[in-house]
Write a protein that holds these residues in place. Structure first.
Motif, mmCIF file in Angstrom:
data_model
loop_
_atom_site.group_PDB
_atom_site.id
_atom_site.type_symbol
_atom_site.label_atom_id
_atom_site.label_comp_id
_atom_site.label_asym_id
_atom_site.label_seq_id
_atom_site.Cartn_x
_atom_site.Cartn_y
_atom_site.Cartn_z
ATOM 1 N N MET A 1 0.830 -1.269 0.021
ATOM 2 C CA MET A 1 0.016 -0.101 -0.064
ATOM 3 C C MET A 1 0.893 1.270 0.055
ATOM 4 S SD MET A 1 -2.913 0.955 2.836
ATOM 5 C CE MET A 1 -3.624 2.661 2.887
ATOM 6 N N LYS A 2 0.738 1.905 -0.928
ATOM 7 C CA LYS A 2 1.366 3.207 -0.887
ATOM 8 C C LYS A 2 0.935 4.274 0.004
ATOM 9 C CE LYS A 2 2.565 2.910 -6.116
ATOM 10 N NZ LYS A 2 2.432 3.780 -7.202
ATOM 11 N N LYS A 3 1.956 4.888 0.724
ATOM 12 C CA LYS A 3 1.543 5.968 1.631
ATOM 13 C C LYS A 3 1.311 7.297 0.817
ATOM 14 C CE LYS A 3 5.058 4.930 5.142
ATOM 15 N NZ LYS A 3 6.115 5.417 6.090
ATOM 16 N N PRO A 4 0.406 8.216 1.339
ATOM 17 C CA PRO A 4 0.071 9.439 0.737
ATOM 18 C C PRO A 4 1.192 10.303 0.441
ATOM 19 C CG PRO A 4 -1.485 8.873 2.369
ATOM 20 C CD PRO A 4 -0.393 7.845 2.623
ATOM 21 N N ILE A 5 1.308 10.965 -0.371
ATOM 22 C CA ILE A 5 2.293 11.980 -0.812
ATOM 23 C C ILE A 5 1.970 13.231 -0.887
ATOM 24 C CG2 ILE A 5 3.811 10.190 -1.903
ATOM 25 C CD1 ILE A 5 3.259 11.447 -4.608
ATOM 26 N N LEU A 6 2.856 14.284 -0.292
ATOM 27 C CA LEU A 6 2.496 15.578 -0.654
ATOM 28 C C LEU A 6 2.337 16.006 -2.171
ATOM 29 C CD1 LEU A 6 5.032 17.234 2.059
ATOM 30 C CD2 LEU A 6 2.697 16.619 2.326
ATOM 31 N N GLN A 21 9.834 14.317 2.744
ATOM 32 C CA GLN A 21 9.479 13.874 3.897
ATOM 33 C C GLN A 21 8.022 14.347 4.409
ATOM 34 O OE1 GLN A 21 12.375 14.573 7.065
ATOM 35 N NE2 GLN A 21 14.074 14.293 5.379
ATOM 36 N N GLU A 22 7.317 13.744 5.464
ATOM 37 C CA GLU A 22 6.097 14.350 5.855
ATOM 38 C C GLU A 22 6.386 15.551 6.550
ATOM 39 O OE1 GLU A 22 3.188 12.674 5.792
ATOM 40 O OE2 GLU A 22 4.102 11.063 4.645
ATOM 41 N N LEU A 23 5.296 16.489 6.476
ATOM 42 C CA LEU A 23 5.392 17.800 6.953
ATOM 43 C C LEU A 23 5.321 17.895 8.448
ATOM 44 C CD1 LEU A 23 5.174 20.538 5.913
ATOM 45 C CD2 LEU A 23 2.860 20.786 6.024
ATOM 46 N N PHE A 24 4.675 16.957 9.242
ATOM 47 C CA PHE A 24 4.683 17.096 10.584
ATOM 48 C C PHE A 24 4.954 15.995 11.237
ATOM 49 C CE2 PHE A 24 1.265 19.964 9.177
ATOM 50 C CZ PHE A 24 1.624 21.150 9.547
ATOM 51 N N THR A 25 5.665 16.081 12.449
ATOM 52 C CA THR A 25 6.046 14.951 13.459
ATOM 53 C C THR A 25 4.795 14.619 14.451
ATOM 54 O OG1 THR A 25 8.488 15.194 13.141
ATOM 55 C CG2 THR A 25 7.513 14.286 15.296
ATOM 56 N N GLY A 26 4.399 13.534 14.625
ATOM 57 C CA GLY A 26 3.383 13.415 15.465
ATOM 58 C C GLY A 26 1.967 13.194 15.066
ATOM 59 N N VAL A 27 1.684 13.586 13.596
ATOM 60 C CA VAL A 27 0.345 13.440 13.169
ATOM 61 C C VAL A 27 0.571 13.420 11.646
ATOM 62 C CG1 VAL A 27 0.112 16.038 13.066
ATOM 63 C CG2 VAL A 27 -1.942 14.487 12.902
ATOM 64 N N GLY A 28 -0.375 12.907 11.032
ATOM 65 C CA GLY A 28 -0.361 12.815 9.419
ATOM 66 C C GLY A 28 -0.320 11.379 9.026
ATOM 67 N N ALA A 29 0.385 11.037 8.072
ATOM 68 C CA ALA A 29 0.306 9.690 7.666
ATOM 69 C C ALA A 29 0.718 8.528 8.578
ATOM 70 C CB ALA A 29 1.424 9.665 6.274
ATOM 71 N N LYS A 30 1.516 8.943 9.628
ATOM 72 C CA LYS A 30 2.068 8.329 10.719
ATOM 73 C C LYS A 30 1.972 9.311 11.900
ATOM 74 C CE LYS A 30 6.734 7.678 9.661
ATOM 75 N NZ LYS A 30 7.655 6.613 9.589
ATOM 76 N N SER A 261 -0.302 15.142 24.601
ATOM 77 C CA SER A 261 0.850 14.258 24.661
ATOM 78 C C SER A 261 2.084 14.971 25.453
ATOM 79 C CB SER A 261 1.382 13.800 23.478
ATOM 80 O OG SER A 261 2.692 13.107 23.465
ATOM 81 N N SER A 262 2.908 14.289 26.167
ATOM 82 C CA SER A 262 4.109 14.783 26.772
ATOM 83 C C SER A 262 4.977 15.349 25.805
ATOM 84 C CB SER A 262 4.695 13.904 27.540
ATOM 85 O OG SER A 262 5.167 12.774 27.045
ATOM 86 N N ALA A 263 4.982 15.073 24.298
ATOM 87 C CA ALA A 263 5.664 15.450 23.178
ATOM 88 C C ALA A 263 4.801 15.981 22.081
ATOM 89 C CB ALA A 263 6.494 14.439 22.575
ATOM 90 N N PRO A 264 4.481 17.495 22.310
ATOM 91 C CA PRO A 264 3.648 17.913 21.111
ATOM 92 C C PRO A 264 3.864 17.585 19.946
ATOM 93 C CG PRO A 264 4.617 19.544 22.894
ATOM 94 C CD PRO A 264 5.270 18.435 23.182
ATOM 95 N N ALA A 265 3.060 17.637 19.043
ATOM 96 C CA ALA A 265 3.255 17.390 17.468
ATOM 97 C C ALA A 265 4.113 18.655 17.063
ATOM 98 C CB ALA A 265 2.108 17.129 16.885
ATOM 99 N N SER A 266 4.685 18.788 15.982
ATOM 100 C CA SER A 266 5.466 19.740 15.461
ATOM 101 C C SER A 266 5.744 19.743 13.906
ATOM 102 C CB SER A 266 6.630 19.983 16.382
ATOM 103 O OG SER A 266 7.594 18.832 15.942
ATOM 104 N N LEU A 267 6.241 20.800 13.521
ATOM 105 C CA LEU A 267 6.906 20.838 12.061
ATOM 106 C C LEU A 267 8.035 20.255 12.118
ATOM 107 C CD1 LEU A 267 6.247 24.469 10.597
ATOM 108 C CD2 LEU A 267 5.453 22.434 9.661
ATOM 109 N N ASN A 268 8.356 19.272 10.730
ATOM 110 C CA ASN A 268 9.435 18.662 10.824
ATOM 111 C C ASN A 268 10.619 19.547 10.705
ATOM 112 O OD1 ASN A 268 9.420 16.021 10.941
ATOM 113 N ND2 ASN A 268 8.160 15.597 8.985
ATOM 114 N N GLY A 269 10.247 20.883 10.060
ATOM 115 C CA GLY A 269 11.323 21.942 9.826
ATOM 116 C C GLY A 269 10.627 23.147 9.532
#
Length: 344
Positions: A1-6, A21-30, A261-269
């Protein structure tokens, strides 16, 4: 199964190697927040703290490469000596905003950002409760009362003296402060969770808590280090681009299924606008000192430094560029919510 791409449009907003890469850490495709978002169809934004940068330092430190270190070590040993190794070089670019902005302008932008984000989330198929509606709910009033003191302290940091000296922090009308990356909200015991339960029952929606910083320019800095046998040489090239960017972003969700969460979601960059604005970018040490009185520095003096770059832009162009940047971000954020709520 292919992952969604930007999409290509979203991908080019991300600088450097983040494009694929994925735009966010903690939410999105995973991500761990997908469990909280799965199946959710309604949201509201009770916290949205925005830091507008009016002064910025971009620094880059480079370390000596392994091959260079090995060659220099062998050279030193061949002469009966030792090589200390670990050479490094660095460079720093300082940029200062000159746009004639007032605190009222930043507050206007904060309110506009709130509306833009709400509208883009709504366009993605979700129901969005406006804070004018939520603010009148009895259950939210209890939560608002709990965080009133923190909200006042955070808002109190914004003053006219901040303009040109760092970050102007503002929040949209009717929002409250609950957490940031320095003070992650851990909860508050049974009484707090009872408040949340009542709020969820009355709103039937998930909270989005946002913190982000908006910078007025994008700096490209290329530092080269030559740790040769005859001594270290550091060179650097830099370019200040008239492109606004979100330099940092952290966010949490609180819904019936849990959070934060104790580790908030965030932008990857960094999130860089795909539009350039009109600006005059120049160096003037005397004017820089008049615009900016408090200097920040690296722990160690850079090997290469640049005179402060003043970014002169009209008030109207700044506000237009800021809205353009945030519209692009909000569209990507809303698309990420769709993926997260889909349970992927």
């Amino acid at each position: 199964m292919k992952k969604p791409i930007l999409t290509l449009a979203a991908a080019i907003l991300i600088s450097g190697n983040l494009a694929a890469q994925e735009l966010f850490t903690g939410v999105g495709a995973k991500g761990y927040y997908n469990k909280v978002l799965k199946g959710q169809d309604a949201f509201y934004i009770p916290q949205f703290q925005i830091g507008f940068e009016t002064y910025s330092e971009t620094a880059q430190v480079v370390q000596e490469g392994k091959l260079s270190k090995l060659q220099n070590t062998f050279e030193a040993h061949s002469k009966g000596g030792q090589y200390a190794g670990g050479q490094k070089g660095s460079a720093k670019v300082t940029t200062i905003l000159d746009a004639g902005l007032s605190l009222e302008d930043f507050q206007t932008l904060a309110n506009d950002f709130q509306s833009i984000l709400e509208n883009e989330i709504e366009k993605s198929g979700f129901k969005v409760l406006r804070m004018s509606e939520v603010d009148g709910m009895e259950s939210f009033g209890k939560i608002k009362e709990k965080f009133d003191n923190k909200t006042d302290k955070k808002q109190g940091k914004a003053s006219s003296d901040d303009i040109g000296t760092g970050t102007v922090k503002v929040m949209p009308d009717l929002t409250i402060f609950m957490f940031d990356e320095k003070s992650v909200m851990k909860g508050g015991g049974p009484a707090f969770y009872t408040m949340l339960k009542k709020t969820h029952a009355e709103t039937n929606a998930t909270m989005i808590l946002q913190n982000l910083n908006v910078d007025f320019s994008t700096v490209e800095l290329d530092v080269q280090l030559d740790a040769g046998r005859k001594g270290k040489t550091t060179t650097a090239e830099m370019k200040v681009l008239p492109k606004m960017r979100i330099s940092s972003n952290s966010f949490d969700f609180i819904g019936p299924k849990g959070g934060p969460s104790s580790a908030p979601a965030s932008l990857n960059g960094e999130f860089v606008s795909d539009k350039e604005y009109n600006a005059r970018i120049y160096s003037d040490k005397k004017k820089a000192e008049s615009l900016f009185s408090q200097w920040f520095s690296l722990k160690s003096k850079p090997s290469v430094d640049f005179d402060p770059r003043i970014v002169e832009i009209t008030r109207e162009d700044y506000m237009t560029a800021a809205r353009d940047l945030f519209t692009q971000y909000s569209q990507s954020f809303a698309n990420t919510l769709v993926v997260g709520a889909g349970g992927k």
